[in-house]
Design an enzyme around this catalytic site. Structure first.
Site, PDB file in Angstrom:
ATOM      1  N   ARG A  56      45.683  39.088  45.699  1.00 40.61           N
ATOM      2  CA  ARG A  56      46.590  39.740  46.619  1.00 40.61           C
ATOM      3  C   ARG A  56      47.220  40.928  45.908  1.00 40.61           C
ATOM      4  NH1 ARG A  56      44.402  37.574  50.271  1.00 40.61           N
ATOM      5  NH2 ARG A  56      45.290  36.204  51.873  1.00 40.61           N
ATOM      6  N   HIS A  80      39.649  45.808  50.460  1.00 41.87           N
ATOM      7  CA  HIS A  80      39.828  44.366  50.661  1.00 41.87           C
ATOM      8  C   HIS A  80      38.585  43.759  51.320  1.00 41.87           C
ATOM      9  CE1 HIS A  80      43.066  41.037  51.315  1.00 41.87           C
ATOM     10  NE2 HIS A  80      41.896  40.531  50.958  1.00 41.87           N
ATOM     11  N   VAL A  81      37.478  43.871  50.616  1.00 47.16           N
ATOM     12  CA  VAL A  81      36.191  43.409  51.155  1.00 47.16           C
ATOM     13  C   VAL A  81      35.550  42.346  50.264  1.00 47.16           C
ATOM     14  CG1 VAL A  81      35.701  45.510  52.462  1.00 47.16           C
ATOM     15  CG2 VAL A  81      35.012  45.388  50.055  1.00 47.16           C
ATOM     16  N   GLY A  82      36.362  41.628  49.506  1.00 49.35           N
ATOM     17  CA  GLY A  82      35.814  40.655  48.568  1.00 49.35           C
ATOM     18  C   GLY A  82      34.850  39.666  49.179  1.00 49.35           C
ATOM     19  N   LEU A 101      42.845  29.644  37.807  1.00 49.52           N
ATOM     20  CA  LEU A 101      41.543  28.986  37.703  1.00 49.52           C
ATOM     21  C   LEU A 101      41.398  27.950  38.819  1.00 49.52           C
ATOM     22  CD1 LEU A 101      39.087  29.224  35.741  1.00 49.52           C
ATOM     23  CD2 LEU A 101      39.877  27.078  34.746  1.00 49.52           C
ATOM     24  N   GLY A 102      41.444  28.434  40.063  1.00 49.50           N
ATOM     25  CA  GLY A 102      41.158  27.580  41.204  1.00 49.50           C
ATOM     26  C   GLY A 102      39.675  27.602  41.513  1.00 49.50           C
ATOM     27  N   ARG A 103      39.341  27.380  42.773  1.00 44.59           N
ATOM     28  CA  ARG A 103      37.921  27.317  43.154  1.00 44.59           C
ATOM     29  C   ARG A 103      37.192  28.624  42.868  1.00 44.59           C
ATOM     30  NH1 ARG A 103      40.462  24.045  47.388  1.00 44.59           N
ATOM     31  NH2 ARG A 103      41.230  26.008  48.215  1.00 44.59           N
ATOM     32  N   GLU A 142      48.688  47.267  51.999  1.00 46.17           N
ATOM     33  CA  GLU A 142      47.442  47.512  52.725  1.00 46.17           C
ATOM     34  C   GLU A 142      47.696  47.819  54.207  1.00 46.17           C
ATOM     35  OE1 GLU A 142      44.878  44.149  52.160  1.00 46.17           O
ATOM     36  OE2 GLU A 142      44.852  44.381  49.989  1.00 46.17           O
ATOM     37  N   ASP A 188      40.471  45.475  44.713  1.00 47.22           N
ATOM     38  CA  ASP A 188      40.048  45.189  46.077  1.00 47.22           C
ATOM     39  C   ASP A 188      41.244  44.992  47.002  1.00 47.22           C
ATOM     40  OD1 ASP A 188      38.043  44.601  48.076  1.00 47.22           O
ATOM     41  OD2 ASP A 188      38.625  42.500  47.925  1.00 47.22           O
ATOM     42  N   SER A 215      47.150  29.584  34.342  1.00 48.62           N
ATOM     43  CA  SER A 215      47.449  29.044  35.673  1.00 48.62           C
ATOM     44  C   SER A 215      48.756  28.268  35.574  1.00 48.62           C
ATOM     45  CB  SER A 215      46.309  28.142  36.165  1.00 48.62           C
ATOM     46  OG  SER A 215      46.165  27.027  35.314  1.00 48.62           O
ATOM     47  N   ARG A 216      49.161  27.658  36.683  1.00 54.75           N
ATOM     48  CA  ARG A 216      50.440  26.938  36.683  1.00 54.75           C
ATOM     49  C   ARG A 216      50.441  25.766  35.706  1.00 54.75           C
ATOM     50  NH1 ARG A 216      50.986  26.228  43.103  1.00 54.75           N
ATOM     51  NH2 ARG A 216      48.739  26.045  42.785  1.00 54.75           N
TER      52      ARG A 216
END
Length: 319
Positions: A233, A280-282, A154-156, A262, A257, A176-177
């Site tokens: 990732r 990988h086009v997020g 739950l980052g940005r 890759e 994605d 999350s951590r």
């Protein structure tokens, strides 16, 4: 007139970025060097800046060959391909491009979930093949309304995803951590959260600490009706375990994605109609990529001006 500082460019850039770079630096494209080792031996001492991206990063041997390197400006928010701790110990500032791509990656995560849940790709193929007219309607799909969505990281960007989920009356939970000061329920145990979720969206950083965080245990907890979405990732998901679960019906579907190797994607995924694949086009829109490119160059320009940067990575904020 003072000579421009030397910058090593890893990967490609846009014309807009190149115009800014060449105004301030003597640019050396690593890809243009037929013998990269010889180039580094001959010119490495002169390089003070590197521009790279989240995929290519900076190899440890390359960084070691640049004794006077002062800044690495990376095009992308993820920087697990750069050893930021090693850079910080040498006094090298590493920067990235957070925030400007939050909305687009969040939108991509939802797009993948919706496409899997509503079988967008197979239904499109069904219509194109003329089967709707000849065979009738396709089977019912599953609603995206009112689902429990587990966010891994739950980052940005994770928060941007959560912000959008209210429209769909979702119950948002997260792992999350550490527990954050938010209204969503926190799960310290990821498998427990997966068991309680209809959809699991991965948007945690890559690297050794999160390698195969989405393990066979987590996948089994998500279950045969669950959907896994990965916009972080490829290394975060145990790809072998995921494919096996999809084959055996122990996982309901996946929207991907990113991948472990890759641009190589496991061929088994190509024939699965409950999986949606993207290259990988997020964040790959003209608008977002321009903003990323501008920020990548802004970091270099600011460093030239006064030695500071706009968006250093956390490991380098004290430099």
């Amino acid at each position: 007139m003072a000579a421009k500082p030397d910058l090593l460019m890893i990967g490609s850039v846009t014309d807009r970025m190149m115009a800014r770079l060449t105004a301030d630096f003597t640019v050396h494209a690593l890809s243009d060097q037929p013998d990269q080792a010889q180039f580094l031996a001959d010119h490495g001492v002169a390089i003070t800046a590197v521009l790279t991206n989240g995929h290519d990063g900076v190899r440890p041997d390359l960084m070691a060959a640049l004794p006077n390197l002062k800044i690495v400006s990376s095009y992308g928010v993820g920087y697990d391909a750069i050893d930021a701790n090693a850079a910080a110990k040498r006094g090298i500032i590493v920067t990235h491009t957070p925030n400007v791509l939050n909305a687009e990656v969040a939108n991509t995560a939802l797009l993948l979930w919706f496409a899997v849940s509503r079988r967008l790709v197979p239904n499109d193929a069904y219509v194109r093949a003329g089967r709707w007219e000849n065979e009738g309607s396709t089977p019912l799909t599953h609603s995206v309304q009112g689902r429990t969505v587990g966010i891994v990281g739950l980052g940005r960007i994770g928060q941007a995803i959560a912000d959008r989920l209210g429209v769909f009356e979702s119950t948002v939970v997260y792992h999350s951590r550490s527990d954050k000061n938010v209204s969503y329920r926190y799960y310290a145990d990821l498998a427990e959260m997966a068991a309680d979720s209809d959809v699991l969206i991965c948007i945690t950083p890559g690297g050794a600490a999160t390698k195969h965080l989405i393990s066979e245990q987590v996948i089994d907890a998500l279950g045969p009706d669950g959907i896994l979405v990965n916009v972080s990732r490829g290394s975060v998901v145990d790809e072998t375990a995921m494919i096996k679960a999809l084959k055996e019906g122990r996982l309901g579907g996946a929207g991907l994605d990113v991948f472990e190797q890759e641009p190589k994607v496991p061929a088994e995924l190509f024939t699965m109609d409950n999986v949606v694949l993207q290259p990988h086009v997020g964040s790959a829109t003209h608008e977002t990529r321009q903003a990323m490119g501008d920020l990548t160059c802004d970091n270099l320009s600011q460093w030239l001006k006064d030695g500071t940067t706009v968006t250093p990575v956390p490991e380098c904020k004290g430099l």
